[in-house]
Motif scaffolding. Sequence first.
Motif, PDB file in Angstrom:
ATOM      1  N   MET A 144       0.843  -1.205   0.000  1.00  4.67           N
ATOM      2  CA  MET A 144       0.000   0.000   0.000  1.00  4.67           C
ATOM      3  C   MET A 144       0.874   1.248   0.000  1.00  4.67           C
ATOM      4  SD  MET A 144      -2.773   1.287   2.863  1.00  4.67           S
ATOM      5  CE  MET A 144      -3.858  -0.103   2.553  1.00  4.67           C
ATOM      6  N   SER A 145       0.560   2.202  -0.896  1.00  4.68           N
ATOM      7  CA  SER A 145       1.303   3.447  -0.944  1.00  4.68           C
ATOM      8  C   SER A 145       1.005   4.291   0.289  1.00  4.68           C
ATOM      9  CB  SER A 145       0.931   4.224  -2.213  1.00  4.68           C
ATOM     10  OG  SER A 145       1.520   5.499  -2.194  1.00  4.68           O
ATOM     11  N   ASN A 146       2.030   4.964   0.782  1.00 10.03           N
ATOM     12  CA  ASN A 146       1.863   5.832   1.933  1.00 10.03           C
ATOM     13  C   ASN A 146       1.800   7.301   1.521  1.00 10.03           C
ATOM     14  OD1 ASN A 146       1.787   3.891   4.001  1.00 10.03           O
ATOM     15  ND2 ASN A 146       4.015   3.658   3.878  1.00 10.03           N
ATOM     16  N   SER A 147       1.590   7.584   0.237  1.00 15.69           N
ATOM     17  CA  SER A 147       1.490   8.961  -0.209  1.00 15.69           C
ATOM     18  C   SER A 147       0.343   9.099  -1.203  1.00 15.69           C
ATOM     19  CB  SER A 147       2.800   9.437  -0.853  1.00 15.69           C
ATOM     20  OG  SER A 147       3.054   8.729  -2.054  1.00 15.69           O
ATOM     21  N   ASP A 148      -0.127  10.331  -1.336  1.00 18.20           N
ATOM     22  CA  ASP A 148      -1.274  10.618  -2.200  1.00 18.20           C
ATOM     23  C   ASP A 148      -1.119  12.058  -2.674  1.00 18.20           C
ATOM     24  OD1 ASP A 148      -3.745  11.193  -3.352  1.00 18.20           O
ATOM     25  OD2 ASP A 148      -4.882  10.048  -1.868  1.00 18.20           O
ATOM     26  N   SER A 149      -0.897  12.250  -3.951  1.00 13.03           N
ATOM     27  CA  SER A 149      -0.617  13.582  -4.480  1.00 13.03           C
ATOM     28  C   SER A 149      -1.881  14.405  -4.751  1.00 13.03           C
ATOM     29  CB  SER A 149       0.198  13.468  -5.771  1.00 13.03           C
ATOM     30  OG  SER A 149      -0.532  12.743  -6.758  1.00 13.03           O
ATOM     31  N   ARG A 150      -3.045  13.832  -4.537  1.00 16.23           N
ATOM     32  CA  ARG A 150      -4.280  14.593  -4.747  1.00 16.23           C
ATOM     33  C   ARG A 150      -4.349  15.764  -3.755  1.00 16.23           C
ATOM     34  NH1 ARG A 150      -9.028  10.552  -4.038  1.00 16.23           N
ATOM     35  NH2 ARG A 150      -7.614   9.828  -2.382  1.00 16.23           N
ATOM     36  N   PRO A 151      -5.040  16.824  -4.119  1.00 17.84           N
ATOM     37  CA  PRO A 151      -5.077  17.996  -3.228  1.00 17.84           C
ATOM     38  C   PRO A 151      -6.066  17.833  -2.080  1.00 17.84           C
ATOM     39  CG  PRO A 151      -6.404  18.435  -5.165  1.00 17.84           C
ATOM     40  CD  PRO A 151      -5.736  17.087  -5.402  1.00 17.84           C
ATOM     41  N   ILE A 152      -5.902  18.692  -1.076  1.00 14.33           N
ATOM     42  CA  ILE A 152      -6.921  18.931  -0.051  1.00 14.33           C
ATOM     43  C   ILE A 152      -7.789  20.078  -0.567  1.00 14.33           C
ATOM     44  CG2 ILE A 152      -7.345  19.713   2.313  1.00 14.33           C
ATOM     45  CD1 ILE A 152      -4.560  18.574   3.017  1.00 14.33           C
ATOM     46  N   ALA A 153      -9.106  19.922  -0.523  1.00 13.33           N
ATOM     47  CA  ALA A 153     -10.017  20.974  -0.968  1.00 13.33           C
ATOM     48  C   ALA A 153     -10.629  21.649   0.247  1.00 13.33           C
ATOM     49  CB  ALA A 153     -11.104  20.395  -1.867  1.00 13.33           C
ATOM     50  N   VAL A 154     -10.602  22.977   0.250  1.00 11.50           N
ATOM     51  CA  VAL A 154     -11.092  23.770   1.383  1.00 11.50           C
ATOM     52  C   VAL A 154     -12.137  24.750   0.874  1.00 11.50           C
ATOM     53  CG1 VAL A 154     -10.471  25.322   3.275  1.00 11.50           C
ATOM     54  CG2 VAL A 154      -8.828  23.588   2.481  1.00 11.50           C
ATOM     55  N   PHE A 155     -13.234  24.857   1.604  1.00 12.48           N
ATOM     56  CA  PHE A 155     -14.335  25.736   1.194  1.00 12.48           C
ATOM     57  C   PHE A 155     -14.773  26.633   2.336  1.00 12.48           C
ATOM     58  CE2 PHE A 155     -18.996  25.613   2.036  1.00 12.48           C
ATOM     59  CZ  PHE A 155     -19.356  26.722   1.288  1.00 12.48           C
ATOM     60  N   ASP A 156     -15.074  27.897   1.998  1.00 10.72           N
ATOM     61  CA  ASP A 156     -15.673  28.829   2.956  1.00 10.72           C
ATOM     62  C   ASP A 156     -16.594  29.773   2.194  1.00 10.72           C
ATOM     63  OD1 ASP A 156     -16.243  30.181   5.343  1.00 10.72           O
ATOM     64  OD2 ASP A 156     -14.586  31.575   5.083  1.00 10.72           O
ATOM     65  N   SER A 157     -17.458  30.458   2.936  1.00 12.84           N
ATOM     66  CA  SER A 157     -18.357  31.423   2.316  1.00 12.84           C
ATOM     67  C   SER A 157     -17.615  32.653   1.820  1.00 12.84           C
ATOM     68  CB  SER A 157     -19.440  31.840   3.312  1.00 12.84           C
ATOM     69  OG  SER A 157     -18.854  32.432   4.454  1.00 12.84           O
ATOM     70  N   GLY A 158     -16.446  32.907   2.353  1.00  9.01           N
ATOM     71  CA  GLY A 158     -15.654  34.068   1.939  1.00  9.01           C
ATOM     72  C   GLY A 158     -14.180  33.748   2.001  1.00  9.01           C
ATOM     73  N   LEU A 159     -13.414  34.655   2.563  1.00 12.91           N
ATOM     74  CA  LEU A 159     -11.963  34.483   2.640  1.00 12.91           C
ATOM     75  C   LEU A 159     -11.484  34.060   4.020  1.00 12.91           C
ATOM     76  CD1 LEU A 159     -10.767  37.552   0.524  1.00 12.91           C
ATOM     77  CD2 LEU A 159     -11.258  35.208  -0.224  1.00 12.91           C
ATOM     78  N   GLY A 160     -12.396  34.033   5.006  1.00 11.59           N
ATOM     79  CA  GLY A 160     -12.000  33.661   6.356  1.00 11.59           C
ATOM     80  C   GLY A 160     -11.404  32.275   6.445  1.00 11.59           C
ATOM     81  N   GLY A 161     -11.840  31.369   5.563  1.00 14.14           N
ATOM     82  CA  GLY A 161     -11.317  30.010   5.571  1.00 14.14           C
ATOM     83  C   GLY A 161      -9.839  29.931   5.248  1.00 14.14           C
ATOM     84  N   LEU A 162      -9.266  31.029   4.739  1.00 11.94           N
ATOM     85  CA  LEU A 162      -7.824  31.040   4.503  1.00 11.94           C
ATOM     86  C   LEU A 162      -7.047  30.947   5.807  1.00 11.94           C
ATOM     87  CD1 LEU A 162      -7.595  33.696   1.643  1.00 11.94           C
ATOM     88  CD2 LEU A 162      -7.125  31.243   1.451  1.00 11.94           C
ATOM     89  N   THR A 163      -7.674  31.268   6.947  1.00  9.79           N
ATOM     90  CA  THR A 163      -7.006  31.037   8.226  1.00  9.79           C
ATOM     91  C   THR A 163      -6.815  29.540   8.462  1.00  9.79           C
ATOM     92  OG1 THR A 163      -9.129  31.094   9.445  1.00  9.79           O
ATOM     93  CG2 THR A 163      -7.893  33.156   9.255  1.00  9.79           C
ATOM     94  N   VAL A 164      -7.755  28.730   7.982  1.00  7.11           N
ATOM     95  CA  VAL A 164      -7.605  27.272   8.061  1.00  7.11           C
ATOM     96  C   VAL A 164      -6.540  26.804   7.091  1.00  7.11           C
ATOM     97  CG1 VAL A 164      -8.794  25.055   7.801  1.00  7.11           C
ATOM     98  CG2 VAL A 164      -9.999  27.008   8.816  1.00  7.11           C
ATOM     99  N   VAL A 165      -6.532  27.375   5.890  1.00  9.44           N
ATOM    100  CA  VAL A 165      -5.485  27.042   4.912  1.00  9.44           C
ATOM    101  C   VAL A 165      -4.107  27.359   5.493  1.00  9.44           C
ATOM    102  CG1 VAL A 165      -4.506  27.648   2.659  1.00  9.44           C
ATOM    103  CG2 VAL A 165      -6.980  27.341   2.911  1.00  9.44           C
ATOM    104  N   ARG A 166      -3.995  28.487   6.157  1.00 11.21           N
ATOM    105  CA  ARG A 166      -2.716  28.876   6.775  1.00 11.21           C
ATOM    106  C   ARG A 166      -2.262  27.823   7.774  1.00 11.21           C
ATOM    107  NH1 ARG A 166      -1.849  34.805   9.623  1.00 11.21           N
ATOM    108  NH2 ARG A 166       0.366  34.595  10.155  1.00 11.21           N
ATOM    109  N   ALA A 167      -3.183  27.334   8.591  1.00 10.70           N
ATOM    110  CA  ALA A 167      -2.839  26.298   9.568  1.00 10.70           C
ATOM    111  C   ALA A 167      -2.484  24.988   8.881  1.00 10.70           C
ATOM    112  CB  ALA A 167      -4.003  26.101  10.533  1.00 10.70           C
ATOM    113  N   LEU A 168      -3.195  24.657   7.814  1.00  9.96           N
ATOM    114  CA  LEU A 168      -2.884  23.435   7.066  1.00  9.96           C
ATOM    115  C   LEU A 168      -1.490  23.513   6.450  1.00  9.96           C
ATOM    116  CD1 LEU A 168      -6.305  22.867   5.230  1.00  9.96           C
ATOM    117  CD2 LEU A 168      -5.305  21.352   6.951  1.00  9.96           C
TER     118      LEU A 168
END
Length: 282
Positions: free
Chosen positions: A1-25
């Motif tokens: 079993m591969s231990n890596s996955d090059s697919r992206p993480i998708a993040v959604f928010d109603s505006g730009l506030g979710g970029l604080t979560v992106v920053r933490a990620l």
Amino acid sequence: MSNSDSRPIAVFDSGLGGLTVVRALMRRLAGESIVYFGDTARLPYGTKSPRTVLQFARQCLRFLMRFDPKLLVVACNTVSATALGDLAGEFTVPVIGVLEPGAAAAVAAARQQHAAGPCTVGLIATEATITSQAYPQAISRLDPAIHVLGRACPLLVPMIEEGRLPTNAVVQAVLQEYLEPFIKLRAPSLILGCTHYPIFSEAIARVLGPQTHLVDSADETALVVKQRLATMHAFGPVPSEEPLTCYVTDQGQRFENLAAHFLGRPIRQPVWVAPELLESAT
């Protein structure tokens, strides 16, 4: 079993506030590519009905599924509070919200000051999040002795999206009014129940004083995502040269400065997606 996955993480928010979560990620998961979608044309979600919130969120997550993500992060407290249960069963990849991680962090912070017995934590959030009672329910499941005093703060998201600074006199006056109940309560912790609010965290902390710990669910959510990727054996293989791609439904003149403020670094221009495109695909 591969231990890596090059697919992206998708993040959604109603505006730009979710970029604080992106920053933490990005801080915790340097090897990941991230696709971000901000529904900036239709914000704020916090004053809309649960039915409309679910409809809009479903449209945005379906759009993100075009990028074959390995998981979806709902970086919006309103959606997490009112629609996450419905959305989680509609997609073939895990759907992670910000509410449960935030509730767990609030309980831990409260118990650092009050080891046992009844206590009350504070919550500021959108009207929809407060009305849903989702935070009190989540906290009660973790610790029934902890109660939640919540207050809707409908003016904060528009002021943040307008680019008003924490030092602005109007912002300070609004914060003083919204936070008055928590000053009297001397709450051990206050949940910032919207991913926009960390932009004002220093100003909020000055109003409340050092006895109140501010709970920002962004870093807690990033930790949950990291744990989930570990169980999936799905970490990104190598750091990406262009780790973030942004899509928005409306690109205001302040986008670059505001988005960079949320993210803590310069950001490339986003790709514009017409809301009509989202609506026609449902």
